[in-house]
Design a protein around this motif. Structure first.
Motif, PDB file in Angstrom:
ATOM      1  N   PHE A 229       0.823  -1.219   0.000  1.00 35.70           N
ATOM      2  CA  PHE A 229       0.000   0.000   0.000  1.00 35.70           C
ATOM      3  C   PHE A 229       0.856   1.267   0.000  1.00 35.70           C
ATOM      4  CE2 PHE A 229      -2.738  -3.179   2.023  1.00 35.70           C
ATOM      5  CZ  PHE A 229      -3.963  -2.949   1.408  1.00 35.70           C
TER       6      PHE A 229
ATOM      7  N   TRP B 133      -9.826  -0.494   4.808  1.00 37.31           N
ATOM      8  CA  TRP B 133      -9.316  -1.256   3.673  1.00 37.31           C
ATOM      9  C   TRP B 133      -8.892  -2.633   4.163  1.00 37.31           C
ATOM     10  CZ3 TRP B 133      -7.761   4.013   3.945  1.00 37.31           C
ATOM     11  CH2 TRP B 133      -8.242   4.811   2.892  1.00 37.31           C
TER      12      TRP B 133
ATOM     13  N   PRO C 228     -12.583   1.779   0.734  1.00 39.13           N
ATOM     14  CA  PRO C 228     -12.719   1.135   2.040  1.00 39.13           C
ATOM     15  C   PRO C 228     -14.144   0.648   2.300  1.00 39.13           C
ATOM     16  CG  PRO C 228     -12.716   3.516   2.296  1.00 39.13           C
ATOM     17  CD  PRO C 228     -12.444   3.232   0.843  1.00 39.13           C
TER      18      PRO C 228
ATOM     19  N   SER D  40      -6.317  -7.424  -1.900  1.00 34.91           N
ATOM     20  CA  SER D  40      -6.499  -6.094  -1.326  1.00 34.91           C
ATOM     21  C   SER D  40      -7.750  -5.467  -1.895  1.00 34.91           C
ATOM     22  CB  SER D  40      -5.282  -5.220  -1.667  1.00 34.91           C
ATOM     23  OG  SER D  40      -5.594  -3.850  -1.562  1.00 34.91           O
TER      24      SER D  40
ATOM     25  N   PHE E 219      -8.123  -2.224  -1.784  1.00 31.94           N
ATOM     26  CA  PHE E 219      -7.808  -0.799  -1.843  1.00 31.94           C
ATOM     27  C   PHE E 219      -8.414  -0.135  -3.073  1.00 31.94           C
ATOM     28  CE2 PHE E 219      -5.473   3.106  -2.154  1.00 31.94           C
ATOM     29  CZ  PHE E 219      -5.144   3.427  -0.847  1.00 31.94           C
TER      30      PHE E 219
END
Length: 270
Positions: free
Chosen positions: A214, A253, A248, A242, A244
């Protein structure tokens, strides 16, 4: 950094006689400065960019020697061998720079029941000029023969955002950068002595590698909370997922590491 090899040897020799129902009211403090070469070594093995900003997980390794000293010190009720690191939560209040001296404080907290035994927290805080800037809470489980859990339905792994191949020497490389030379991470031979078929990755490496994915997209102040689900065998391959790119959830997230089972689940909140 404390000589953790000596502390692990001490734990192996004396720890199995330990019994107790309370954590000692003990704490340790240290003033630390960052060695740029050590920081760079840590950043490379965990996948962070090399620079003067500390990865959010880096102060954990600066305080880890103090944590182990507390868990091998007088009055600690459990043997260090056999403790399971089940969770870790870190909050940083602002970015930290390599040139800033850090005041570390480590204490034991909140011994409480768990369905498989007892668990407790090791709380590490970092301050700069008297201002708290970073807090780390590591939760450990002492298994004590609690009732076995019903096996959970086998879940399908989430679609991976990336796949990471992990080399067989990863445990040794992270040990060199972190000082954590627990034998279960170093070789097949030493891991088998503790019931693992081969060496396993450090949980805090797994967390750091996920956070590194991230990098450049997180706010100045944020928290990363993870649960360690199952060991990652080395060498091996894991899928990183993820949320991301989709934004969120209400919790933050979310991210995870999987192979044929979940290894880590986490969430980042601002």
């Amino acid at each position: 950094m404390a000589n953790l090899s000596l502390l692990y040897a001490k734990a192996a020799l004396t720890g199995f006689t330990r019994r107790g129902d309370e954590l000692p009211a003990a704490s340790l403090d240290a003033e630390v400065t960052v060695d740029p070469g050590h920081l760079a070594r840590y950043a490379r093995v965990c996948g962070f960019r090399v620079g003067d900003e500390l990865p959010i997980t880096y102060p954990h390794v600066l305080g880890f020697g103090l944590q182990v000293r507390l868990m091998t010190g007088p009055g600690f009720p459990f043997p260090l061998p056999g403790l399971v690191h089940v969770a870790n939560r870190i909050r940083r209040h602002r970015p930290l720079r390599a040139a800033e001296p850090l005041s570390l404080h480590v204490a034991l907290a909140d011994l409480r029941p768990h369905e498989r035994g007892r668990q407790f927290d090791v709380v590490t805080t970092a301050s700069v000029d008297g201002e708290e800037v970073w807090v780390d809470v590591s939760t450990y489980l002492r298994r004590e023969g609690g009732a076995a859990k019903e096996p959970a339905p086998r879940a399908e792994p989430p679609a991976p955002s990336a796949r990471w191949r992990l080399p067989g020497d990863l445990g040794r490389r992270y040990a060199d950068a972190s000082g954590d030379r627990n034998p279960i991470h170093l070789s097949r031979l030493t891991a088998r002595a503790f019931g693992f078929p081969r060496a396993i990755a450090h949980g805090m490496w797994s967390k750091a590698r996920c956070v590194a994915a991230f990098e450049g997209r997180l706010p100045d102040a944020y928290e990363v909370d993870v649960r360690f689900k199952a060991p990652v065998l080395l060498p091996g391959e894991v899928g990183f997922s993820s949320g991301f790119s989709s934004g969120p959830t209400e919790e933050g997230w979310r991210f995870a590491l999987w192979s044929d089972r979940p290894h880590l689940e986490g969430v980042i909140t601002g």
